[in-house]
Scaffold this motif. Structure first.
Motif, PDB file in Angstrom:
ATOM      1  N   TRP A 198       8.203  11.663  -8.574  1.00  0.00           N
ATOM      2  CA  TRP A 198       7.147  10.651  -8.796  1.00  0.00           C
ATOM      3  C   TRP A 198       6.621  11.073  -7.373  1.00  0.00           C
ATOM      4  O   TRP A 198       6.809  10.488  -6.536  1.00  0.00           O
ATOM      5  CB  TRP A 198       7.656   9.396  -9.099  1.00  0.00           C
ATOM      6  CG  TRP A 198       7.853   9.369 -10.582  1.00  0.00           C
ATOM      7  CD1 TRP A 198       8.999   9.996 -11.597  1.00  0.00           C
ATOM      8  CD2 TRP A 198       6.790   9.321 -11.968  1.00  0.00           C
ATOM      9  NE1 TRP A 198       9.104   9.623 -12.853  1.00  0.00           N
ATOM     10  CE2 TRP A 198       7.753   9.685 -13.217  1.00  0.00           C
ATOM     11  CE3 TRP A 198       5.923   9.649 -11.859  1.00  0.00           C
ATOM     12  CZ2 TRP A 198       6.798   9.641 -14.156  1.00  0.00           C
ATOM     13  CZ3 TRP A 198       4.785   9.597 -13.249  1.00  0.00           C
ATOM     14  CH2 TRP A 198       5.777   9.573 -14.723  1.00  0.00           C
ATOM     15  N   MET A 199       4.903  10.199  -7.842  1.00  0.00           N
ATOM     16  CA  MET A 199       4.117   9.337  -6.123  1.00  0.00           C
ATOM     17  C   MET A 199       3.210   8.779  -6.883  1.00  0.00           C
ATOM     18  O   MET A 199       2.399   9.476  -8.086  1.00  0.00           O
ATOM     19  CB  MET A 199       4.064  10.761  -5.152  1.00  0.00           C
ATOM     20  CG  MET A 199       2.756  11.973  -6.233  1.00  0.00           C
ATOM     21  SD  MET A 199       2.620  13.215  -5.306  1.00  0.00           S
ATOM     22  CE  MET A 199       1.803  13.139  -4.004  1.00  0.00           C
ATOM     23  N   PRO A 200       2.837   8.075  -5.687  1.00  0.00           N
ATOM     24  CA  PRO A 200       1.226   7.034  -6.240  1.00  0.00           C
ATOM     25  C   PRO A 200      -0.238   7.985  -6.276  1.00  0.00           C
ATOM     26  O   PRO A 200       0.360   9.455  -4.805  1.00  0.00           O
ATOM     27  CB  PRO A 200       1.888   6.673  -5.703  1.00  0.00           C
ATOM     28  CG  PRO A 200       2.088   6.589  -4.569  1.00  0.00           C
ATOM     29  CD  PRO A 200       3.102   7.721  -4.860  1.00  0.00           C
ATOM     30  N   CYS A 221       3.525  -1.072  -7.807  1.00  0.00           N
ATOM     31  CA  CYS A 221       1.865  -0.736  -6.989  1.00  0.00           C
ATOM     32  C   CYS A 221       1.092  -0.804  -7.844  1.00  0.00           C
ATOM     33  O   CYS A 221      -0.245  -0.798  -7.689  1.00  0.00           O
ATOM     34  CB  CYS A 221       1.963   0.801  -6.278  1.00  0.00           C
ATOM     35  SG  CYS A 221       2.479   2.123  -7.282  1.00  0.00           S
ATOM     36  N   TYR A 232       0.194   7.225   0.547  1.00  0.00           N
ATOM     37  CA  TYR A 232       1.341   7.743   0.193  1.00  0.00           C
ATOM     38  C   TYR A 232       2.323   8.160   1.691  1.00  0.00           C
ATOM     39  O   TYR A 232       1.508   9.146   1.540  1.00  0.00           O
ATOM     40  CB  TYR A 232       2.068   7.652  -0.835  1.00  0.00           C
ATOM     41  CG  TYR A 232       2.890   8.349  -1.148  1.00  0.00           C
ATOM     42  CD1 TYR A 232       4.034   7.494  -2.210  1.00  0.00           C
ATOM     43  CD2 TYR A 232       3.754   9.369  -1.645  1.00  0.00           C
ATOM     44  CE1 TYR A 232       5.244   7.957  -1.737  1.00  0.00           C
ATOM     45  CE2 TYR A 232       4.528   9.489  -2.193  1.00  0.00           C
ATOM     46  CZ  TYR A 232       5.505   9.227  -2.315  1.00  0.00           C
ATOM     47  OH  TYR A 232       6.963   9.406  -2.381  1.00  0.00           O
ATOM     48  N   CYS A 273       9.150   8.027  -3.763  1.00  0.00           N
ATOM     49  CA  CYS A 273       8.805   6.529  -5.246  1.00  0.00           C
ATOM     50  C   CYS A 273      10.146   7.151  -5.783  1.00  0.00           C
ATOM     51  O   CYS A 273      10.558   8.102  -6.585  1.00  0.00           O
ATOM     52  CB  CYS A 273       7.241   7.960  -5.729  1.00  0.00           C
ATOM     53  SG  CYS A 273       6.981   6.874  -7.022  1.00  0.00           S
ATOM     54  N   GLY A 299       5.889   8.917   1.491  1.00  0.00           N
ATOM     55  CA  GLY A 299       7.366   8.129   1.083  1.00  0.00           C
ATOM     56  C   GLY A 299       8.173   9.780   0.892  1.00  0.00           C
ATOM     57  O   GLY A 299       9.187   9.721   2.267  1.00  0.00           O
ATOM     58  N   CYS A 347       6.419  -2.429  -2.834  1.00  0.00           N
ATOM     59  CA  CYS A 347       6.725  -1.182  -2.905  1.00  0.00           C
ATOM     60  C   CYS A 347       7.987  -0.573  -2.703  1.00  0.00           C
ATOM     61  O   CYS A 347       8.265  -1.370  -1.146  1.00  0.00           O
ATOM     62  CB  CYS A 347       6.206  -0.079  -1.847  1.00  0.00           C
ATOM     63  SG  CYS A 347       6.705   1.877  -2.342  1.00  0.00           S
ATOM     64  N   LEU A 407       0.599   6.509 -11.277  1.00  0.00           N
ATOM     65  CA  LEU A 407       2.158   7.692 -10.455  1.00  0.00           C
ATOM     66  C   LEU A 407       2.484   8.944 -11.285  1.00  0.00           C
ATOM     67  O   LEU A 407       1.208   8.424 -12.562  1.00  0.00           O
ATOM     68  CB  LEU A 407       2.843   6.904 -11.108  1.00  0.00           C
ATOM     69  CG  LEU A 407       3.572   5.663 -10.457  1.00  0.00           C
ATOM     70  CD1 LEU A 407       4.457   5.439 -10.924  1.00  0.00           C
ATOM     71  CD2 LEU A 407       2.776   5.667  -8.842  1.00  0.00           C
ATOM     72  N   SER A 460       7.464   2.919   1.033  1.00  0.00           N
ATOM     73  CA  SER A 460       6.855   4.138   0.999  1.00  0.00           C
ATOM     74  C   SER A 460       5.190   4.081   0.923  1.00  0.00           C
ATOM     75  O   SER A 460       4.520   5.401   1.009  1.00  0.00           O
ATOM     76  CB  SER A 460       6.764   5.167   0.001  1.00  0.00           C
ATOM     77  OG  SER A 460       6.766   5.323  -1.735  1.00  0.00           O
ATOM     78  N   CYS A 519      -0.071  -2.978  -2.590  1.00  0.00           N
ATOM     79  CA  CYS A 519       0.353  -1.915  -3.121  1.00  0.00           C
ATOM     80  C   CYS A 519       1.761  -1.820  -1.521  1.00  0.00           C
ATOM     81  O   CYS A 519       2.683  -0.995  -1.999  1.00  0.00           O
ATOM     82  CB  CYS A 519      -0.763  -0.969  -2.789  1.00  0.00           C
ATOM     83  SG  CYS A 519      -1.395  -0.345  -1.712  1.00  0.00           S
TER      84      CYS A 519
END
Lengths: 673, 380
Positions: free
Chosen positions: A423-425, A479, A462, A473, A464, A442, A490, A446, A438
């Motif tokens: 996962w990543m924003p 966020c 991001y 994440c 992370g 978190c 995400l 990250s 944001c």
């Protein structure tokens, strides 16, 4: 009609579908609300025989409320004269206004042991915070970013109420400041109280600017702030479909609030060639299905007794409308959101009398409420120093105040994101504004600000997976739900063709069934694809849904929003329908003085002094020229006179009309004194 | 250098009508004022009463002229100055006041004025809702009335512009250039102006300008506050005057303007000798209390705005009109004692006849600077 006790008369009437409150003596013109903020006087109705502003008069059982048609009759109620002496209070500091700046100041001054009186003209403290149902921008640590205004108001109020040396007066407008260092307070809209002060701190906020266009005084044309008051504070569905004039943050947020309340937004028009507010706000509104028309102005609002349609047109380089581009929208409400002007009259009056006075918040400079919080505290300290207290203003406060009120900075182009297995924003904001929730929400730290400027204006990124000490994440979606711009998603890749995407949704998603399909949109509101809803989670803290969709890989990092209103809501009539009569526009609402009348008076009498407009009664009404004052420059310009050469209007009390009986200390009806 | 027939210092209640009447008779007229526009000295602060019912012959003469001008203004010039012939009503609540009013009636009747004693019932019908407790009656003069001071001054300004009068605003007068016993030039912060005749119509600033000509004039401003309410349907015709006093205030008076607002004013006691025009917190509670004692119903009326202005007073309550001995072409039209509005238009007309037609007028003898300033006019 049924109204709720404690609601304002204005809200009670609007919720009963009443737009027309009274008939003006001039031309029996229908009158309704304009500011809903006690500033103008367009909403006057007869309450128990006295004309009162419906927007600041609370409904009570047994109250007799009537339409004013022409001039009211003087009530023949003759009450015995009591003759007790006028009550007095002596304080160190009188604070005018209990919004973020005033509350911030009261808290600090109270903590310093000064005797403080805080007077606010509304029933509840909090000022405009009470109208703000959206999440705040700014910094979470400093100014409650990510939280909603009314929650912040409650917290601030309890902090101030805990100070024993701060006296609080609600429903109590300050009617005037006098030469002898005394202010008159219309306490609880019922009795007169003279407050002697050593210093005055004016944190009275701002009022909406009126706008000059034909039909601008028809019931249904009102300020965006008035709309927020009706809809957000008083929970009245004030309209079915609105047109918004002005693309500043106030206009943009008004569109969002309308959609929240189930009210359609035909569009936002902006006379400039670019959006005036935060881009992240504007993008959010567009995705929801609200068009923003740039280089466009309103040319008329028309209807029988209330707004039934509004016509807009593109403007040329001279900002004059090009009538062949006119488009008419069927709306019942036009929201004027063309800016705010400071309520600083009492400050200027005090300074002109040589009294010690400071101003803070919007009364000082129009900015975000988050900035006003610091502004109030800074003004309090500055005042305390002047009054001999050994205090230092924390320099970080000044920095924070200034950053929080700064205009948007640079636009930055972000690199395309390629979803991976984890996962990543995806962060969509691309304009530097003071905002960081944001980064603070978190749990794995990250997300952080770029550090380019080294302050709150920096954009978040991001970090992370590629920065030391940061975990990746964990898909908590904090966020996503906290971002005031709804500009974070995400993503993760499901396989080579499909991704799972988490999107924020602040509207009611309780009936969204997993398995159903929804159209998703990109940042600027362009359609991407119909996507299947996989699951949904409601985040209670931020009152926001996190919706999980299955999205094709090419679109996954582009999708950020869902449509909220149908395209039909924004359609215009096939042919424009309007008459163009710009000289008919009302400038002075109280006395119904038209633009053309003022221009010809200026020309015919060689006027170079705003005070002379009183000869045609312009500015002579109940509001004390608060609403029309900022509009006269345009009239002088139209008459060929440089407004810079024109003498300004002289300030005089009263800021609010008060019955002679109250001033002479006769108890008003229902009074307890 | 600009040359005029006449330069008038002051664009107020006196200067503006005077400029119009002189220009209409063919003179080249300049009006100078330190303010940004006309009527911004004390005209803006005047409440608008207009009566001829005085006891002094000069004032009666001037105000009779003013009444004729103002009451026919709309017919003659097509401009509405909100004149209303509501009359003046002086009320008496004690024997002493009744006697004083009745004594004065003899003088007023001798001068041919339309004024009479009316009983309590008639007072109550003229002023419905007035406190009848102890009310003995009053004197009523139906020919008097009131108008908008602002509109009247604006109308005269417009008429003056049409007659070719030059107005220069934002020009504070800083000096007079003398040649022997004549004024040659009037100097301002922006320029110097030559003329055959100079008029001091500078209201509260009159003494400073007269001093530039070497004339010491006994004009001293005192401060009064006034206010206006929201408008309501007409309920009151006459200007109501109550000359009773209490420990903090003297007489007060109010009327309902053509447009429905009650306009009110009070005399502080003791008088405040000053040029301070800033509002005080004293005014509203005190004035409201006095008005409510007289007229309880006004409790239901909301005050809209308040302001403060000056009465340029003379020791006997009479204006000073005439030439100064120190400068033979320097005409004083000063010391209106708070009645510049009611005197201004009539005085302008009379003085234009004196100046242009060379008419002799007894008011110049009666109101000369060189009279003995004795006594004080009753019901000033």
């Amino acid at each position: 009609m049924i109204g709720l006790e404690g609601d304002t008369i204005a809200s009670a009437l609007v919720s009963n579908g009443v737009a027309r409150f009274s008939l003006h003596i001039k031309g029996s013109a229908p009158q309704g609300i304009f500011c809903a903020n006690g500033q103008c006087s367009q909403c006057a109705v007869l309450v128990d025989g006295l004309s009162r502003k419906a927007c600041v008069t609370s409904l009570a059982a047994g109250m007799d409320v009537r339409t004013i048609s022409g001039l009211p009759r003087l009530s023949e109620r003759d009450e015995a004269f009591s003759g007790s002496p006028t009550r007095r209070l002596i304080v160190d500091v009188l604070i005018v206004g209990g919004g973020p700046a005033g509350l911030g100041a009261a808290k600090e001054l109270g903590a310093l042991g000064l005797k403080v009186a805080l007077a606010d003209d509304k029933a509840r403290l909090g000022g405009k915070l009470l109208l703000q149902t959206h999440k705040f921008f700014g910094s979470e640590a400093d100014c409650y970013a990510g939280r909603r205004g009314f929650d912040i108001a409650t917290e601030l109020e309890s902090q101030v109420r805990a100070q024993p040396n701060v006296s609080i007066f609600t429903n109590s407008p300050v009617i005037g400041v006098f030469k002898d260092g005394v202010a008159g307070i219309y306490e609880d809209n019922r009795s007169y109280l003279l407050v002697s002060f050593k210093a005055l701190l004016v944190a009275a906020g701002a009022r909406e600017k009126s706008l000059v266009f034909p039909g601008n005084d028809l019931p249904g044309v009102y300020g965006a702030g008035a709309f927020q008051t009706l809809v957000n504070r008083d929970r009245v569905k004030a309209a079915d479909r609105v047109l918004i004039v002005g693309s500043g943050n106030v206009g943009l947020i008004a569109a969002y609030h309308a959609l929240q309340a189930g009210i359609e937004v035909a569009g936002i028009v902006e006379i400039a060639d670019k959006i005036n507010g935060y881009k992240v706000h504007a993008d959010k509104i567009r995705r929801m299905g609200v068009p923003i028309y740039l280089s466009t102005t309103i040319v008329s609002a028309e209807g029988e007794g209330k707004v039934e349609r509004a016509t807009v047109a593109s403007v040329g380089k001279d900002w004059k409308p090009l009538l062949d581009t006119a488009r008419t929208f069927e709306v019942d409400t036009v929201l004027v959101a063309t800016g705010l002007s400071s309520c600083d009259e009492l400050y200027r009056q005090a300074v002109s009398f040589g009294l010690l006075a400071v101003k803070a918040g919007d009364a000082d400079e129009i900015a975000e409420a988050s900035s006003a919080l610091f502004g109030g505290r800074i003004a309090a300290f500055a005042l305390a120093r002047t009054m001999g207290r050994k205090v230092e203003v924390d320099s970080s406060w000044i920095q924070k105040r200034d950053i929080l009120k700064s205009r948007p900075g640079n636009r930055v182009t972000r690199e395309n994101v390629t979803p991976g297995e984890g996962w990543m924003p995806v962060l969509f904001c691309d304009e530097e504004i003071p905002c960081n929730p944001c980064t603070t929400v978190c749990p794995t730290a990250s997300i952080s600000l770029s550090g380019r400027k080294g302050n709150l204006l920096d954009l978040p990124y991001y970090k992370g997976t590629d920065s030391k000490g940061c975990a990746a994440c964990i898909a908590c979606a904090a966020c996503v739900c906290a971002c005031p711009g709804l500009a974070i998603s995400l993503v993760r890749a499901l396989d080579s063709d499909w991704c799972e995407v988490v999107l924020p949704y602040e509207f009611d998603a309780s009936r969204f069934e997993p398995g159903s399909k929804r159209m998703l949109f990109d940042k600027e509101g362009a359609e991407l694809e119909e996507a299947e809803l996989l699951s949904k989670v409601f985040n209670k803290k931020y009152r926001c849904w996190a919706l999980h969709f299955k999205v094709s890989s090419p679109n996954a990092a582009k999708a950020i929003g869902l449509r909220v209103q149908a395209p039909e809501a924004t359609a215009c009539l096939p042919q424009p329908l309007f008459t163009y009569a710009p000289d008919e526009a009302i400038v002075c609402r109280c006395e119904r003085i038209r633009f053309g009348e003022i221009v010809s008076y200026i020309k015919g009498n060689e006027v170079r002094d705003v005070n002379q407009l009183k000869s045609i009664r312009a500015g002579m009404g109940a509001c004390g020229s608060k609403t029309c004052g900022p509009l006269y420059a345009a009239a002088f310009r139209a008459a060929g006179v440089d407004p810079g050469t024109v003498q300004e209007a002289r300030l005089r009390p009263l800021a609010v009309e008060v019955p002679l009986g109250t001033l002479g200390d006769i108890v008003a009806k229902g009074g307890a004194k | 250098m600009s040359v005029y027939d006449i330069v008038i210092a002051g664009s107020g209640s006196v200067g503006v009508p005077l400029s119009y009447f002189c220009a209409k008779k063919g003179l080249k007229v300049l009006v100078l004022d330190r303010e940004a526009s006309w009527g911004r000295g004390q005209n803006r602060a005047a409440i608008g009463g207009l009566r001829a019912t005085f006891s002094d012959p000069a004032k009666i003469r001037i105000c009779t002229e003013s009444l004729a001008i103002v009451s026919h203004f709309k017919e003659e010039h097509g401009i509405d100055i909100e004149w209303r012939q509501g009359g003046y009503l002086f009320v008496a609540y004690d024997e002493e006041k009744e006697k004083a009013f009745r004594d004065l009636l003899k003088v007023q009747h001798a001068a041919g004025l339309d004024i009479d004693w009316v009983g309590a019932d008639r007072v109550a019908s003229l002023a419905p809702g007035i406190n009848r407790n102890g009310l003995r009656g009053g004197t009523f003069s139906p020919g008097d009335g009131y108008a908008s001071t602002l509109k009247t001054n604006t109308a005269f300004h417009k008429l003056a512009l049409e007659e070719g009068v030059d107005f220069r605003f934002g020009e504070e007068i800083v000096g007079l250039d003398m040649e022997g016993r004549r004024v040659r030039r009037m100097r301002t912060v922006k320029g110097a102006y030559e003329a055959g005749l100079f008029v001091d119509a500078a209201g509260a600033q009159a003494a400073a300008i007269a001093a530039m000509a070497g004339a010491d004039i006994p004009v001293h401003p005192d401060c009064h506050e006034a206010g206006v309410t929201e408008p309501v349907e007409r309920f009151l015709e006459p200007m109501l005057v109550d000359i009773r006093t209490d420990d903090e205030s003297g007489s007060y008076y109010f009327y309902q303007a053509e447009t429905g607002q009650i306009v009110f004013c009070i005399t502080p006691s003791p008088q405040i000798w000053s040029t301070d025009i800033d509002n005080t917190s004293w005014f509203l509670p005190r004035c409201a209390r006095r008005m409510l004692e007289l007229y309880p119903r006004l409790a239901n009326l909301k005050v809209r705005r308040t302001w403060r202005g000056m009465y340029p007073m003379t020791p006997d309550g009479q204006p000073i009109v005439g030439y100064a001995r120190e400068a033979e072409n320097f005409l004083l039209a000063v010391g209106m004692c708070g009645q510049g509005f009611m005197l201004g238009s009539g005085l302008g007309k009379i003085l234009s006849e004196v100046i242009v037609d060379g008419k002799r007028d007894s008011i110049l003898d009666q109101l000369t600077l060189y009279r003995k300033f004795e006594g004080m006019e009753m019901l000033k």
